[in-house]
Design an enzyme around this catalytic site. Sequence first.
Site, PDB file in Angstrom:
ATOM      1  N   LYS A  65       0.838  -1.204   0.000  1.00 36.82           N
ATOM      2  CA  LYS A  65       0.000   0.000   0.000  1.00 36.82           C
ATOM      3  C   LYS A  65       0.870   1.249   0.000  1.00 36.82           C
ATOM      4  O   LYS A  65       0.659   2.179  -0.791  1.00 36.82           O
ATOM      5  CB  LYS A  65      -0.915  -0.022   1.230  1.00 36.82           C
ATOM      6  CG  LYS A  65      -2.081   0.929   1.134  1.00 36.82           C
ATOM      7  CD  LYS A  65      -2.985   0.803   2.355  1.00 36.82           C
ATOM      8  CE  LYS A  65      -3.790  -0.482   2.315  1.00 36.82           C
ATOM      9  NZ  LYS A  65      -4.458  -0.805   3.579  1.00 36.82           N
ATOM     10  N   ARG A  96      -3.469   3.038   8.353  1.00 34.24           N
ATOM     11  CA  ARG A  96      -3.753   1.750   7.705  1.00 34.24           C
ATOM     12  C   ARG A  96      -2.515   0.857   7.739  1.00 34.24           C
ATOM     13  O   ARG A  96      -1.401   1.335   7.559  1.00 34.24           O
ATOM     14  CB  ARG A  96      -4.127   1.955   6.231  1.00 34.24           C
ATOM     15  CG  ARG A  96      -5.481   2.538   5.970  1.00 34.24           C
ATOM     16  CD  ARG A  96      -5.713   2.590   4.456  1.00 34.24           C
ATOM     17  NE  ARG A  96      -7.054   2.997   4.114  1.00 34.24           N
ATOM     18  CZ  ARG A  96      -7.425   4.258   3.888  1.00 34.24           C
ATOM     19  NH1 ARG A  96      -6.538   5.235   3.999  1.00 34.24           N
ATOM     20  NH2 ARG A  96      -8.670   4.549   3.567  1.00 34.24           N
ATOM     21  N   GLY A 150      -6.671 -10.631   8.043  1.00 33.92           N
ATOM     22  CA  GLY A 150      -6.309 -10.804   9.448  1.00 33.92           C
ATOM     23  C   GLY A 150      -5.551  -9.621   9.990  1.00 33.92           C
ATOM     24  O   GLY A 150      -5.367  -9.472  11.183  1.00 33.92           O
ATOM     25  N   MET A 193      -4.793  -5.481  10.670  1.00 33.10           N
ATOM     26  CA  MET A 193      -5.647  -4.478  11.288  1.00 33.10           C
ATOM     27  C   MET A 193      -6.450  -3.676  10.274  1.00 33.10           C
ATOM     28  O   MET A 193      -5.963  -3.328   9.200  1.00 33.10           O
ATOM     29  CB  MET A 193      -4.827  -3.513  12.128  1.00 33.10           C
ATOM     30  CG  MET A 193      -5.664  -2.862  13.195  1.00 33.10           C
ATOM     31  SD  MET A 193      -4.836  -1.461  13.913  1.00 33.10           S
ATOM     32  CE  MET A 193      -4.980  -0.298  12.587  1.00 33.10           C
ATOM     33  N   ARG A 234      -3.896  -1.029  -6.220  1.00 30.50           N
ATOM     34  CA  ARG A 234      -3.115  -2.272  -6.132  1.00 30.50           C
ATOM     35  C   ARG A 234      -3.550  -3.191  -7.254  1.00 30.50           C
ATOM     36  O   ARG A 234      -4.618  -3.001  -7.840  1.00 30.50           O
ATOM     37  CB  ARG A 234      -3.329  -2.951  -4.773  1.00 30.50           C
ATOM     38  CG  ARG A 234      -4.776  -3.301  -4.524  1.00 30.50           C
ATOM     39  CD  ARG A 234      -4.944  -3.973  -3.176  1.00 30.50           C
ATOM     40  NE  ARG A 234      -6.363  -4.095  -2.832  1.00 30.50           N
ATOM     41  CZ  ARG A 234      -6.796  -4.518  -1.670  1.00 30.50           C
ATOM     42  NH1 ARG A 234      -5.947  -4.836  -0.711  1.00 30.50           N
ATOM     43  NH2 ARG A 234      -8.085  -4.628  -1.435  1.00 30.50           N
ATOM     44  N   HIS A 245      -5.389 -39.579   5.295  1.00 28.72           N
ATOM     45  CA  HIS A 245      -5.315 -40.513   4.173  1.00 28.72           C
ATOM     46  C   HIS A 245      -6.275 -40.109   3.060  1.00 28.72           C
ATOM     47  O   HIS A 245      -5.907 -40.011   1.887  1.00 28.72           O
ATOM     48  CB  HIS A 245      -5.635 -41.923   4.658  1.00 28.72           C
ATOM     49  CG  HIS A 245      -5.678 -42.939   3.554  1.00 28.72           C
ATOM     50  ND1 HIS A 245      -6.848 -43.318   2.942  1.00 28.72           N
ATOM     51  CD2 HIS A 245      -4.692 -43.607   2.934  1.00 28.72           C
ATOM     52  CE1 HIS A 245      -6.575 -44.202   2.004  1.00 28.72           C
ATOM     53  NE2 HIS A 245      -5.269 -44.402   1.977  1.00 28.72           N
ATOM     54  N   SER A 278      15.762 -40.082  -8.749  1.00 29.19           N
ATOM     55  CA  SER A 278      14.513 -39.392  -8.482  1.00 29.19           C
ATOM     56  C   SER A 278      14.487 -39.101  -6.989  1.00 29.19           C
ATOM     57  O   SER A 278      14.557 -40.022  -6.168  1.00 29.19           O
ATOM     58  CB  SER A 278      13.329 -40.270  -8.888  1.00 29.19           C
ATOM     59  OG  SER A 278      12.136 -39.613  -8.569  1.00 29.19           O
ATOM     60  N   CYS A 286      10.030 -36.679  -7.092  1.00 34.80           N
ATOM     61  CA  CYS A 286       8.645 -37.095  -6.971  1.00 34.80           C
ATOM     62  C   CYS A 286       8.289 -36.839  -5.511  1.00 34.80           C
ATOM     63  O   CYS A 286       9.130 -36.458  -4.725  1.00 34.80           O
ATOM     64  CB  CYS A 286       8.466 -38.545  -7.382  1.00 34.80           C
ATOM     65  SG  CYS A 286       9.531 -39.701  -6.518  1.00 34.80           S
ATOM     66  N   TYR A 333      13.495 -32.895 -14.135  1.00 33.24           N
ATOM     67  CA  TYR A 333      12.036 -32.866 -14.144  1.00 33.24           C
ATOM     68  C   TYR A 333      11.483 -32.874 -12.730  1.00 33.24           C
ATOM     69  O   TYR A 333      12.195 -33.189 -11.773  1.00 33.24           O
ATOM     70  CB  TYR A 333      11.462 -34.063 -14.922  1.00 33.24           C
ATOM     71  CG  TYR A 333      11.695 -35.405 -14.264  1.00 33.24           C
ATOM     72  CD1 TYR A 333      10.811 -35.897 -13.291  1.00 33.24           C
ATOM     73  CD2 TYR A 333      12.793 -36.184 -14.606  1.00 33.24           C
ATOM     74  CE1 TYR A 333      11.041 -37.122 -12.674  1.00 33.24           C
ATOM     75  CE2 TYR A 333      13.026 -37.404 -13.994  1.00 33.24           C
ATOM     76  CZ  TYR A 333      12.146 -37.868 -13.027  1.00 33.24           C
ATOM     77  OH  TYR A 333      12.368 -39.062 -12.413  1.00 33.24           O
TER      78      TYR A 333
END
Lengths: 874, 874
Positions: free
Chosen positions: B23, B93, B102, B104, B337, B455, B764, B831, B851
């Site tokens: 801001k 602000r 969250g 002020m 913004r 799970h 990997s 992975c 990758y």
Amino acid sequence: MAKKYVYLFSEGNADMRNILGGKGANLAEMTNIGLPVPHGFTISTEACTQYYSDNKCINEEIQNQIFEALSKIEKQQNKKFGDNTNPYLVSVRSGARVSMPGMMDTILNLGLNDVAVEGLAKKTNNPRFAYDSYRRFIQMFSDVVMGVEKSTFEKIIDDVKTKKHIVSDLELTTDDIKNLIQQYKKVYFEHINEDFPQDPKIQLMYAVKAVFDSWDNSRAVVYRRMNDIPAEWGTAVNIQSMVFGNMGETSGTGVAFTRNPSTGEKALYGEYLMNAQGEDVVAGVRTPMPISQLKNQNPKLYDQFVEIAYNLEKHYKDMQDMEFTIEEGKLYMLQTRNGKRTAQASLQVAVDLVNEGMLTEKEALMKIEPKSLDALLHPTFKPSALKAATKIATGLPASPGAGYGKISFSAEDAKVRTQNKEKVILVRLETSPEDIEGMYSAQGIVTARGGMTSHAAVVARGMGRTCVAGVPGLIVDADKKLLIINGKQYTEKDSISIDGSTGHIYDGEVATEPASLTGNFATIMSWADKYRKLHIHTNADTPKDAEQAVKFGAEGIGLCRTEHMFFDSDRIMAMREMIVSTTEEERQVALDKLLPMQKSDFKGLFYAMKEMPVTIRFLDPPLHEFLPHTVDEMNILANQMNVKYETIKNTVDRLHEFNPMLGHRGCRLSITYPEIARMQTRAVIEAAIEVANEKGYKVHPEIMIPLVGDLKEFKYVKNIVKSVADKIIFDSKSDIKYKVGTMIEIPRAALLADEIAQEAEFFSVGTNDLTQMTFGFSRDDAGAFLGNYYDKKIFEQDPFQKLDTKGVGKLIEMAVSLGRKERPNLPVGICGEHGGDPYSISFCHNAGLTYVSCSPYRVPIARLAAAQASIKSK
Amino acid sequence: MAKKYVYLFSEGNADMRNILGGKGANLAEMTNIGLPVPHGFTISTEACTQYYSDNKCINEEIQNQIFEALSKIEKQQNKKFGDNTNPYLVSVRSGARVSMPGMMDTILNLGLNDVAVEGLAKKTNNPRFAYDSYRRFIQMFSDVVMGVEKSTFEKIIDDVKTKKHIVSDLELTTDDIKNLIQQYKKVYFEHINEDFPQDPKIQLMYAVKAVFDSWDNSRAVVYRRMNDIPAEWGTAVNIQSMVFGNMGETSGTGVAFTRNPSTGEKALYGEYLMNAQGEDVVAGVRTPMPISQLKNQNPKLYDQFVEIAYNLEKHYKDMQDMEFTIEEGKLYMLQTRNGKRTAQASLQVAVDLVNEGMLTEKEALMKIEPKSLDALLHPTFKPSALKAATKIATGLPASPGAGYGKISFSAEDAKVRTQNKEKVILVRLETSPEDIEGMYSAQGIVTARGGMTSHAAVVARGMGRTCVAGVPGLIVDADKKLLIINGKQYTEKDSISIDGSTGHIYDGEVATEPASLTGNFATIMSWADKYRKLHIHTNADTPKDAEQAVKFGAEGIGLCRTEHMFFDSDRIMAMREMIVSTTEEERQVALDKLLPMQKSDFKGLFYAMKEMPVTIRFLDPPLHEFLPHTVDEMNILANQMNVKYETIKNTVDRLHEFNPMLGHRGCRLSITYPEIARMQTRAVIEAAIEVANEKGYKVHPEIMIPLVGDLKEFKYVKNIVKSVADKIIFDSKSDIKYKVGTMIEIPRAALLADEIAQEAEFFSVGTNDLTQMTFGFSRDDAGAFLGNYYDKKIFEQDPFQKLDTKGVGKLIEMAVSLGRKERPNLPVGICGEHGGDPYSISFCHNAGLTYVSCSPYRVPIARLAAAQASIKSK
């Protein structure tokens, strides 16, 4: 050019042990310094390695080199393999870098066949000798090389003797022997499905292959694992011209040491037998004579031998173990090596050789195997008493030492009876953490189950209590208070004696004698201290352990595990109360009960250690380890604590973890329950101030935060410690100094050691946990697959015994270099089982560690190992 | 010189976001490009950080700088704080680097007190305005700064209105308001125990402190954790001269977007309200008018605003979200913004801005939040249908997407009904590995218990099935087939609809519409593919997953977990048979049953992936995961297998491990049971050859050995693979090529990657296990303490979600550099869950990985994230 795989004795020397093996290198050395050694050659250890990478096949190049060497020797000797007038015969012996049980036995008389035996008979004019040599060779070859049971042959010879009503082999006639040869050959054919090989070169290649194969038999593999010998080393094979000690009364054979291998006393020590081959000395059919007898029998030859022995000792700067043969009055040296000796002798020889000016102190220190010291640190049975004792069982030698006492079937009982001045041996199916006090009280521990790394074994070694574990056939009925060994019942009124160095259990009380830490032992230790760079600390949780360690030369406590203090029966209740608490207030009430107990523990340690550093690790294990787990035990606890069964059950369930090793433990406990850290800080600092005030010592407490993986974790706990400690010190107007450091036992801590060193004032590498996490396997579960790993040669060593210098070691080196980059004078030590392992200590020296910390009984070993590491690294 | 903590708007610019917050930086930028912005200054984020390191105290230096800036602005404005003729008033602000819920709220009218209010009344000649502003200020200050409940004040004002029988605040007289002020002050005193502060500077310091404190309230902490925002960033505070939208009918206030934030359509979009302050627009008491109305009401001002909006968008090269105020006919910009937008709008705007020439493709790609794409990949409810739907419960949004169906209470039932063409939602207390097939069949999954990493949640996200987990108040009675929500019963005949993106559950069937992967989405993806370096593979265990992933642009399978295939009901029996076997022969019989099943799985994958690489990981989890654990289940299995209960029980006991995560799993299984590796090799290679022959594809199987920590482990298993594979290939005269590589998931493997790369053809990195072992905590157990870690700011992120680049990352970098030292072209991928996390992908790009492999629904996210990483790194 092809690689050289075969060396004549004249081409080698003592420094070529890696290639020629110990035996081969020494034969070469003796040849070169002009001693009477029968000619021969060595097939190198590299040939053995090549044999294995060629899928157990001796390749053409190696075969060619062998036959080339062979023909050189034949020319020198003017003899010929398989010749019918002057046949060339050899012995074949294995020889690795270090001598190793389980390896192949000697083969003598190789080269004999149906033709050569005639030649030998003619040449020696002694047909009986020739045919008996052939008979011996067939038997030896069949047994050692081809695996036909020796007893098969012994039975045949016994049958003949029975039929002829004779007792001694010497009574057999030449014809008897010829007859035996025919029968032996038949047996050979029946077992092998081939005729006994008549081509001496084929005999030789079979024998060489058998030596190579014996490198990898199961006995050898186990021995290698126990003694840190890599499979890659391989074994060499020595081929040597035969000389015969059995050519008549002017021939003979014997073995001798330059000093007494039991005591170290300086005097030629050995025995010999005339008209015999080496196997006869060992077999024990005839009784050999002491070497001193040779002086009377053949003074010239005796003097020659004494001179050779003296020169060899001087040459090798160590006590020698020699084999010799006399062939028709001429002396031949068949082997020399540094003699194996008892620990006691090893110290005596080392000290004597220095006094005689033969060795420097440094050289002498390098001659002593650090692990052998262990035998000198514990009580032993009096030799006279042991002779009269009856052995009733044998288990694993889990913790060295000897002890006797009445049988005690529970830890509680052991404690009470010891308080009543009884000596007891604690006998259990297996032990658990609650048994610690009882184990401590007892003279020794026996467990029916469990291996060398079972709870009983690990704890017993840690506290220096003798222990025999995993005894087959031993039945323990703790309810009925009965111990049953081979059907015989023992009650708590009966005494037994145990030797944790051998695993033997004896009936009744066998008298012991204490270890002596003076004399040669003290001399050697003083030399070690002079040359070592590493400091040696100890892992000790009790004043008694600490005192023992100081006697053994410890310079501080590197690890005091505070949780062990909570298992005492008077404390476990308060501990459980704390765990079951649901609010911080309740928890504080329980902690307030624990505070004075912890404080008095720490005071005891500070009294014992005086001005030496004392490193105290904060609570480490997951809390559920302190709770009972069966319904009955939980009910008892609920009654004792006056809470509902469900409360206990819920707590136990709540604290259950899938992988406790990776769970809520270490500094994670202090972060969740800062009040525990506050209590422990208070106990440490108040104890230190009180001892300082009472005794005037400059007490050095060091607080160690376990299981740190991130700077912020450490900082959080350090802030708790500092806020409590600084206030106590300020309020009491004390000038005590303390340090706050961390364990490096999580891989991440090693990787980020520079960050952690911003706040940590010392590092202590916890190699047990670090090994677990670096390898990704848990010590408790690895048993299920490590056996396969050894069988398949994936691992040759247990990384929990011998530090994995490549992987774990890399993390340790990172921790040292990153930590010291941030804090140049950072002290870094290790605690954990590896701290007492000579190989691992050598790594620690090279990695620039400040100290190693090990259990009290390992302290002398560590002192010597540290000195050796320092001497070696120069 | 002291550090600069306070910046006038004229001293900053848009690039100073880190110091001034978003801001503040934008206010400075707007000031500098000459837009009408009320004067003011920003207290930097560094002041906030300093505040926290000063133990939440605003130090003197910062205070001085604030007051200095204040007096400069007072001079510019020719007004004075608390003045009785021309009082200076400000708004306060918060403003962090990124906008954060969250934090002020705004405080307006700060500076008013009993004196200044008179000045304001005189100056504006509008006492009612002045006193109402004071009343509002007291209420706002009390609520926002001091935490006095807003409702307390609302009740007072409501009482007055009731008494006076009026409805609107506008009907209150000046005296009513003065009266309210007295009452408000009383309330303030009662709550705070202090008079309402009359000194504007004290008011200001309270407000600044409140902003700083709000950086660390629990909502902000949670948000930061979820969005990778470190605590060290801190928030800035913006102090700005008040302008009043509530000074009468020529004043007003509003918000507007340069484009439609829901659709991305190019058109000014917003609303405003005359004679109002910002809070009135938000509060919803009066209905604001669409921004287009302003054109009629004040065309000149509207044109000015449109021009400003256009220029701002051009200046920032992005859609702007603006706040403005009109004070007596004059326009002021209060904020601009980059506007928040839906995923759909985000693509539209990006594509449009490129088409309009405002952005390059690369710049456009950087504007899109990769995670936002997730919303576009799943079916959603039709907006019209959703409007009519009745929400009945809300749980955790565990896996995005929308779906409806009849309730199914078991996995088996879900499977059968789906086969019968019914649509079902699987509703369970919680799920377990045996439910996988049923989860797959269902349209969506609801679990009463479990969190975002349960799970059900993990598996559902992996398979792209929508899932709502942990629903409070939801009762599942699977036996009676009843679902009870808030007392209402649902049976398997009832339908529900679930939205896994919001966690909402609706009554009945709410119509859905499928995701569209064409249009803007396809355009953006094609750009991403143009600029990324990383290849994107997928974790897929079934042909269906594989096909889905290919649709999303996957270029190969990076991880196929073969064990998931064994949980199918027709296979688990053969699997268990294998586990219970005691000899290799018995095991082989069971494996022979599994072979054709595995082979057909692999064929399915090869069909789906055609010529792309398919990496198949050999059996990984400990065997006991496949066995039942309750007495009942074990009895059933014993019956089915026709063995004794004891046999099953013994096997379960024998396989029990203390720390299964560190136990007998991964390649350790293949080493103990080489026949498993042989069977899996046969299945892979035979499947590949058959598919190659049938379809003519060049199939690329890659066999991956898990949990390797030592070269010899890898070599042992690779030898098994090669001996089986090469024989099959030779016998079938195929020319198929395959690779054998390893997971890097044990710290030791990373440390010794050079050795392992001697044999491994690809790496990997398994970041899940590697994270567990590097940190030394288990994912399953860490929940017990990670909460405390977040509370105490020891961790700000879950290392299982966001890669720990410092510790685990160091090991990955070692693996890459050591591995490529030995084998320069070594492909290295990752992975594990991190493969789909943009932050982690950025690390992978920088670490030079080949990758990343992620679940199918993460593939588009990974493609975009990989492109962003590549663009950023230049």
